[in-house]
Scaffold this motif. Structure first.
Motif, PDB file in Angstrom:
ATOM      1  N   LEU A 251       0.826  -1.207   0.000  1.00 25.40           N
ATOM      2  CA  LEU A 251       0.000   0.000   0.000  1.00 25.40           C
ATOM      3  C   LEU A 251       0.861   1.260   0.000  1.00 25.40           C
ATOM      4  N   SER A 252       0.346   2.310  -0.605  1.00 22.84           N
ATOM      5  CA  SER A 252       1.013   3.611  -0.565  1.00 22.84           C
ATOM      6  C   SER A 252       0.879   4.194   0.834  1.00 22.84           C
ATOM      7  N   ILE A 253       1.666   5.235   1.121  1.00 24.42           N
ATOM      8  CA  ILE A 253       1.600   5.842   2.448  1.00 24.42           C
ATOM      9  C   ILE A 253       0.227   6.461   2.700  1.00 24.42           C
ATOM     10  N   THR A 254      -0.431   6.975   1.634  1.00 29.23           N
ATOM     11  CA  THR A 254      -1.772   7.541   1.788  1.00 29.23           C
ATOM     12  C   THR A 254      -2.767   6.470   2.199  1.00 29.23           C
ATOM     13  N   ARG A 255      -2.689   5.312   1.517  1.00 30.70           N
ATOM     14  CA  ARG A 255      -3.597   4.209   1.845  1.00 30.70           C
ATOM     15  C   ARG A 255      -3.301   3.659   3.243  1.00 30.70           C
ATOM     16  N   LEU A 256      -2.027   3.646   3.626  1.00 31.61           N
ATOM     17  CA  LEU A 256      -1.674   3.167   4.959  1.00 31.61           C
ATOM     18  C   LEU A 256      -2.271   4.079   6.029  1.00 31.61           C
TER      19      LEU A 256
END
Length: 278
Positions: A251-256
């Motif tokens: 996952l991207s940091i935004t999704r995390l």
């Protein structure tokens, strides 16, 4: 699983305190290690490295003595994997939380043909509560220590928690006390001792989760947020399927960060699967 996970949180959040309690060390350069061990992933409860002496402390918390595979074999398996990876002295300690007369809690070794592996056992209900009462990080464990007057012991634990000035730490440790004391005391009794205003602000897991999320986001790095999210998911849901772990790691940091908020409402691993699929 909730009881074990609270202990894992405490061991990772306060590694120096556990080192001092179990090994008599005053660590200055301690490092929390990744708890997943390959090749086929298994996850230890808590791993810390004392860098000055290059020594690992491996902790396993057990609510019930039964496990599959059996605990003695698991401890051998952990030791082999740790030794292969780090090649340094390893102190293994199993901490049993709930009082029982089962002979399994007196077993501290694995034997089979030419193999003999030993580790330490701590039965919390036999431990002197004074060293635990003297260390804020260990106050939740103190509720399960030896006492002829357990209600008085619970009152002493709560009194020590109330002395904590930093409000975030106070609420977090009060939440941990609330959970672990449930292994020994009636919930109504626990809530009578814990100050109402503290418990109103601390719905058991919520303070722990929010604190972890903030730490991860403040690091500003994907690896840091990933580490915290994985720790919180384990705390909330228990050990995750390797396939789910792999999805989360991608996952991207935004999704995390979105996941760090969504997981507050998760109750089972199915909730996580649904979130990942949407």
């Amino acid at each position: 699983m909730a009881y074990d996970n609270i202990c894992k949180y405490l061991a990772e959040e306060y590694p120096s305190e556990f080192f001092h309690w179990l090994l008599g060390e005053e660590p200055r350069d301690i490092q929390v290690l990744k708890s997943e061990l390959s090749s086929e992933p298994i996850q230890a409860d808590a791993l810390t490295l004392l860098q000055s002496t290059n020594q690992i402390l491996h902790l396993e918390f057990q609510t019930l003595p039964q496990s599959e595979p059996p605990l003695p074999f698991r401890m051998l398996d952990y030791w082999v994997r740790l030794h292969r990876k780090y090649r340094c002295p390893i102190e293994q300690v199993v901490i049993f939380l709930k009082s029982t007369t089962s002979q399994m809690v007196f077993t501290n070794e694995f034997r089979d043909t030419n193999t003999w592996h030993r580790y330490r056992i701590i039965r919390l209900w036999e431990q002197d509560p004074l060293p635990l009462l003297a260390n804020r990080a260990l106050l939740p464990l103190a509720t399960l220590a030896r006492s002829n007057r357990p209600n008085l012991l619970l009152e002493q634990v709560v009194a020590e928690v109330d002395r904590i000035e930093e409000q975030g730490q106070l609420r977090t440790l009060a939440a941990c006390v609330d959970v672990l004391a449930g292994l020994r005391f009636d919930k109504d009794l626990i809530r009578r001792f814990l100050r109402e205003e503290v418990m109103e602000e601390s719905v058991t897991y919520q303070d722990i989760i929010q604190k972890g999320v903030q730490k991860g986001i403040q690091r500003g790095k994907q690896e840091g947020v990933l580490l915290i999210v994985m720790r919180l998911l384990t705390l909330k849901l228990g050990l995750l399927d390797p396939g789910l772990q792999q999805q989360i790691e991608g996952l991207s940091i935004t999704r995390l960060e979105e996941l760090s908020e969504a997981l507050l409402d998760f109750e089972t691993a199915t909730d996580l699967v649904v979130w990942l699929d949407h």
